[in-house]
Design an enzyme around this catalytic site. Structure first.
Site, mmCIF file in Angstrom:
data_model
loop_
_atom_site.group_PDB
_atom_site.id
_atom_site.type_symbol
_atom_site.label_atom_id
_atom_site.label_comp_id
_atom_site.label_asym_id
_atom_site.label_seq_id
_atom_site.Cartn_x
_atom_site.Cartn_y
_atom_site.Cartn_z
ATOM 1 N N HIS A 33 0.817 -1.376 0.121
ATOM 2 C CA HIS A 33 0.145 -0.134 -0.117
ATOM 3 C C HIS A 33 0.699 1.404 0.002
ATOM 4 O O HIS A 33 0.302 2.404 -0.209
ATOM 5 C CB HIS A 33 -1.004 -0.058 1.236
ATOM 6 N N ASP B 11 -2.331 2.099 -4.552
ATOM 7 C CA ASP B 11 -3.828 2.386 -3.963
ATOM 8 C C ASP B 11 -4.575 1.477 -3.951
ATOM 9 O O ASP B 11 -4.578 0.597 -4.956
ATOM 10 C CB ASP B 11 -3.997 3.854 -4.433
#
Length: 377
Positions: free
Chosen positions: A349, A353
């Site tokens: 992450h 995204d």
């Protein structure tokens, strides 16, 4: 990123002191973090000394044995038939003539005669033994095993454990899921697998289509194919080097098939098949195992329904594919039984995204459910 091998563990010697060894004959094997490396004799001769022991740690270019150059000695001639036989077993001493031998004990007495009418005896029932209800002995005498075996973890598993823990400690893990209707892919495979095998010698499976769909999706979502360098730089790539997770008896390896973005489905199938065979035969090289920008892990071959694959850092993402099962699904307002497969994307992450991860899985799903679209890209 390529990793250099600087040390390993000496598995075993194929020859011992005093043995003759040919030029290039295997002397020993060394277990590294990734593969087993064979150490061959640089010259023919007789082994004079072994400089290290089995399971010792050795480094690159370290001497492990001394060899006295020479030729194969002549084999020893067979033993002469005139060689003396081992001394015969000495016979027991016999008594001298006229000498008596006393028996060591009195002769056995004959058993008493058996009475044809057995004597009647009163036999009372013994009182039951008192035992604790929680400590009842097993009536059939079974004793459960409590054996433990302790085996030192081999280097490849040590390295795998270290890498996976580093991955957990470094990346910001997140996993997203989707499901794919595999009807069209299965029909395409059934229709063409015999012709492909006969014409090109390639066994058509699902990994080729999965890898091709992934490479097309990675073109549109480049962050899934990227990596972080020095904690402050993102490296984007215009190529896809696919790491294929393969299980071997010693553990998990991930050989790399390079530039799959320029390959057809059949070329990918052939390349993956060759890498998996090399892994099972223990013939992978260091070049086969270095690099990789994206990983596909197929645990469906063992019957897994779904899971959360772990990142192979410094890669950004890994795609997990799972077992195909017939399930009821809604198709154009009707319930139909379709061959369905879950897919999962674990991603870092820090770079990817959630929106990009979901888009990537949706693209993979689109290509697999409509395989003709992969031919148009």
């Amino acid at each position: 990123m390529a990793e250099s091998i600087t040390e390993g563990t000496l598995n075993q010697f194929s020859k011992q002191v005093g043995d003759f060894i040919e030029l290039d004959e295997e002397l020993a094997t060394i277990e590294t973090d990734k593969i087993d490396v064979s150490v061959n004799a640089p010259q023919a001769g007789v082994i004079q000394q072994l400089l290290v022991g089995e399971r010792d740690t050795v480094t690159v270019d370290q001497a492990i044995a001394e060899i006295q150059p020479g030729e194969q000695p002549a084999k020893n001639e067979s033993k002469s038939s005139t060689e003396e036989e081992p001394n015969p077993k000495p016979e027991a001493p016999q008594p001298a003539k006229g000498e008596s031998v006393e028996p060591s004990s009195s002769p056995p007495q004959p058993p008493p005669p058996v009475n044809s009418t057995p004597e009647h005896k009163e036999v009372s029932q013994p009182a039951p033994a008192t035992t604790s209800t929680t400590q009842q002995p097993l009536s059939w005498g079974f004793r459960p095993s409590r054996v433990e075996e302790r085996v030192k973890m081999i280097r490849i598993r040590q390295r795998t454990a270290q890498k996976l823990k580093e991955s957990q400690n470094t990346a910001a893990f997140l996993t997203t899921f989707n499901e794919v209707d595999m009807t069209r892919i299965i029909e395409c495979r059934k229709k063409n697998q015999d012709a492909v095998l006969e014409k090109r010698g390639v066994k058509l499976g699902f990994m080729g289509s999965m890898a091709r769909a992934s490479s097309l999706a990675l073109k549109e979502i480049p962050s899934v194919n990227a990596s972080i360098k020095n904690n402050d730089t993102i490296v984007y790539r215009d190529y896809v080097d696919l790491s294929v997770a393969a299980a071997i008896p010693k553990g998990l390896v991930t050989p790399v098939l390079r530039n799959i973005e320029s390959m057809s489905i059949m070329q990918i199938e052939k390349g993956i098949g060759e890498l998996v065979k090399k892994a099972r035969d223990g013939k992978l090289t260091m070049n086969d195992l270095t690099g990789g920008s994206f990983t596909i892990s197929n645990s469906g071959i063992w019957g897994s329904l779904f899971g959360t694959p772990i990142l192979n850092t410094p890669q950004t993402a890994v795609l997990g594919t799972y077992g195909i099962q017939d399930r009821p699904v809604a198709v154009d307002g009707r319930v139909e039984i379709r061959p369905m497969m879950y897919i999962a994307l674990t991603y870092d992450h820090r770079i990817v995204d959630g929106r990009e991860a979901v888009r990537f899985l949706n693209l993979v799903k689109k290509y697999l459910q409509d395989p003709e679209t992969m031919l148009l890209e």
